[in-house]
Design an enzyme around this catalytic site. Structure first.
Site, PDB file in Angstrom:
ATOM      1  N   PHE A 164       0.863  -1.188   0.000  1.00 22.45           N
ATOM      2  CA  PHE A 164       0.000   0.000   0.000  1.00 22.45           C
ATOM      3  C   PHE A 164       0.893   1.230   0.000  1.00 22.45           C
ATOM      4  O   PHE A 164       1.685   1.427   0.918  1.00 22.45           O
ATOM      5  CB  PHE A 164      -0.929   0.046   1.220  1.00 22.45           C
ATOM      6  CG  PHE A 164      -1.851   1.235   1.161  1.00 22.45           C
ATOM      7  CD1 PHE A 164      -3.031   1.178   0.433  1.00 22.45           C
ATOM      8  CD2 PHE A 164      -1.521   2.427   1.791  1.00 22.45           C
ATOM      9  CE1 PHE A 164      -3.876   2.287   0.340  1.00 22.45           C
ATOM     10  CE2 PHE A 164      -2.362   3.539   1.702  1.00 22.45           C
ATOM     11  CZ  PHE A 164      -3.534   3.465   0.980  1.00 22.45           C
ATOM     12  N   ASP A 249       9.276   2.924   1.744  1.00 20.60           N
ATOM     13  CA  ASP A 249       8.090   3.645   2.207  1.00 20.60           C
ATOM     14  C   ASP A 249       7.964   3.422   3.712  1.00 20.60           C
ATOM     15  O   ASP A 249       7.520   2.369   4.150  1.00 20.60           O
ATOM     16  CB  ASP A 249       6.861   3.130   1.461  1.00 20.60           C
ATOM     17  CG  ASP A 249       5.571   3.833   1.906  1.00 20.60           C
ATOM     18  OD1 ASP A 249       5.583   4.515   2.951  1.00 20.60           O
ATOM     19  OD2 ASP A 249       4.553   3.676   1.209  1.00 20.60           O
ATOM     20  N   LYS A 278       2.535   9.991   8.139  1.00 16.92           N
ATOM     21  CA  LYS A 278       1.738   9.637   9.321  1.00 16.92           C
ATOM     22  C   LYS A 278       2.201  10.239  10.664  1.00 16.92           C
ATOM     23  O   LYS A 278       1.713  11.284  11.054  1.00 16.92           O
ATOM     24  CB  LYS A 278       1.603   8.121   9.411  1.00 16.92           C
ATOM     25  CG  LYS A 278       0.720   7.581   8.266  1.00 16.92           C
ATOM     26  CD  LYS A 278       0.092   6.245   8.573  1.00 16.92           C
ATOM     27  CE  LYS A 278      -1.072   5.956   7.628  1.00 16.92           C
ATOM     28  NZ  LYS A 278      -0.703   5.274   6.390  1.00 16.92           N
TER      29      LYS A 278
HETATM   30  C1  LIG Z   1      -0.914   5.468   4.975  1.00 16.62           C
HETATM   31  C2  LIG Z   1       0.133   5.059   4.039  1.00 16.62           C
HETATM   32  C3  LIG Z   1       0.342   5.755   2.834  1.00 16.62           C
HETATM   33  C4  LIG Z   1      -0.542   6.886   2.402  1.00 16.62           C
HETATM   34  O1  LIG Z   1      -0.444   7.974   3.265  1.00 16.62           O
HETATM   35  P1  LIG Z   1      -1.592   9.101   3.282  1.00 16.62           P
HETATM   36  O2  LIG Z   1      -1.083  10.097   4.279  1.00 16.62           O
HETATM   37  O3  LIG Z   1      -2.857   8.433   3.648  1.00 16.62           O
HETATM   38  O4  LIG Z   1      -1.649   9.689   1.920  1.00 16.62           O
HETATM   39  C5  LIG Z   1       1.385   5.354   2.035  1.00 16.62           C
HETATM   40  N1  LIG Z   1       2.187   4.334   2.391  1.00 16.62           N
HETATM   41  C6  LIG Z   1       2.022   3.658   3.527  1.00 16.62           C
HETATM   42  C7  LIG Z   1       2.949   2.541   3.873  1.00 16.62           C
HETATM   43  C8  LIG Z   1       0.972   3.981   4.384  1.00 16.62           C
HETATM   44  O5  LIG Z   1       0.781   3.286   5.506  1.00 16.62           O
END
Ligand SMILES: *Cc1c(COP(=O)(O)O)cnc(C)c1O
Length: 442
Positions: A164, A249, A278
């Protein structure tokens, strides 16, 4: 009486003066008439938070074990973060990227220091994780390494099944889940997903035409699934051999969530870029992309990317305040201690089949109670039972519960949930079997 031109002099005006007060039920009715339905029905209407607790519009208190999905690193209404945000906003709130501000520069320097980034590393600020990954996607597209030497043209980006990375078109192309992707095809081309954790598959796919490999050290949305031991280091070797970027990420795993500043912290791996968001702003929206070393940091040049809000004084002040508290108050040690405590307690419960994760990013699979069919959404029922009992948890899968509480969660607070969990599972099981018998009756 204030007029539009005379500022209100009361120092803090309660927000209820502006929006009024109402019951949860009434807010939800208004919600469904005014908000787009992409999130389904919100579970509760929350009006206030303090530390690890939040309160809903009807006055009910909850222990927040999700932390706004790994966002509220220092809980709610942290006094230091709140005061820094207020004072920055009262001093200078927004300037656009035609200008910079001390907090923006100081935060970039702080992130480079915490990430152990080599000389020549740089930071780009965005407003979310998706945006940080969108910047990383464009960075990957600029990897034309070897092209001048008659090498192969790079057109491919590799990501993992279960990944994700966000919901905008570029980030969505990196995200694996078909249900999220398929309605929006065609997505940006060239992204290939390889089976999770399979190094042979990775070796077969990552080649001289590859611009970048995107990895989450622990797949959060997939149910808190860590990369297998040694995978990250081998992924580094494979990408380096062919000149592909390794982009990590850490939107969910970064900023202390795993008990280290970054989940890749103890691996010794230096990526080419890392995305954060986050927890970074302690609840205030901010994202960041760190590029490691001068070569990667020069891939995007003036005019090739941008944002109006990204890196604004308030967001960068919020992040500086959050990092300062994590660093100066022993928060990382708390994350490790409370995380270990929760995981070992969960592992002892007969209701729990498997426990995963690190620090305070915890996923666990529920054992199937007798009488509950295998295809029932047990985890969703546990979330419901949790809310009724005053606990906020999340269900990333039908048998999986995720915890991503504030990093300041205390062992006593954790114990209230651990003690309640067996009862929550049996209430969830009872609710599901009752539903099932109703269906059979009708
Ligand atoms: C939540 C998340 C995203 C997206 O972040 P948003 O602030 O919701 O745009 C991307 N990568 C990972 C691993 C995430 O947990």
């Amino acid at each position: 009486m204030s007029t539009p031109n005379t500022p209100e002099t009361r120092p803090v005006r309660p927000i209820s003066d502006l929006v009024g007060t109402s019951t949860g039920e009434s807010w939800l009715a208004r919600y469904s008439n005014s908000l787009m339905g992409v999130f389904g029905t919100p579970q509760r209407v929350l009006v206030r938070g303090q530390g690890c607790y939040v309160w809903d519009a009807d006055g009910k208190q909850y222990l927040d074990l999700l932390g706004g999905i790994a966002v509220n690193a220092l809980g709610h209404a942290h006094p230091f973060v709140t005061s820094v945000i207020s004072s920055q906003l009262a001093t200078l709130g927004h300037v656009s990227n035609f200008f910079t501000s001390p907090t923006q520069v100081a935060l970039a320097e702080k992130l480079l220091e915490l990430a152990n980034a080599p000389a020549g590393s740089k930071v780009f600020f965005a407003n979310s994780g998706t945006e940080a990954n969108e910047a990383a996607f464009k960075l990957a597209r600029m990897n034309t390494r070897n092209a001048g030497d008659g090498g192969a043209r790079r057109t491919k980006i590799v990501a993992l099944e279960g990944a994700f990375h966000g919901r905008t078109m570029g980030a969505l192309a990196l995200t694996a889940k078909k249900a999220y992707r398929e309605p929006f095809a065609p997505l940006p081309a060239g992204v290939v997903h390889v089976p999770f954790g399979d190094l042979d598959a990775l070796r077969a796919e990552v080649d001289e035409t590859t611009q970048a490999l995107f990895l989450e050290p622990i797949q959060g949305e997939a149910g808190v699934v860590p990369l297998p031991e040694g995978y990250l280091a081998e992924a580094r070797r494979i990408t380096r051999d062919v000149g592909a970027l390794l982009i990590v990420d850490e939107v969910q795993t970064g900023v202390g969530r795993t008990g280290e500043w970054f989940a890749i912290g103890d691996s010794g791996v230096v990526p080419d870029a890392m995305s954060l968001a986050k927890g970074l702003g302690g609840g205030f929206p901010i994202g960041a992309l760190i590029t490691f070393g001068p070569e990667n940091s020069a891939l995007l040049s003036a005019g090739q990317h941008g944002t109006t809000f990204g890196g604004n004084p308030v967001a960068t002040a919020a992040a500086l305040a959050t990092l300062h508290v994590i660093e100066s108050q022993g928060v990382l040690a708390n994350v490790r201690a409370v995380g270990d405590h929760v995981r070992s307690a969960l592992a002892k419960l007969p209701e729990v089949a498997e426990v995963r994760g690190r620090g305070l990013l915890i996923g666990f699979d529920l054992a199937l109670p007798g009488g509950v069919p295998g295809d029932a959404n047990l985890a969703a029922a546990v979330v419901e039972a949790g809310l009724a009992a005053g606990f906020i948890v999340n269900a990333p899968g039908p048998r999986t519960i995720r915890l991503a509480p504030p990093l300041i969660l205390t062992p006593d607070q954790a114990d209230t949930f651990l003690a309640a969990l067996p009862e929550l599972v049996s209430r969830a099981a009872a609710a599901l079997t009752q539903q099932l018998s109703h269906q059979e009756d009708s």
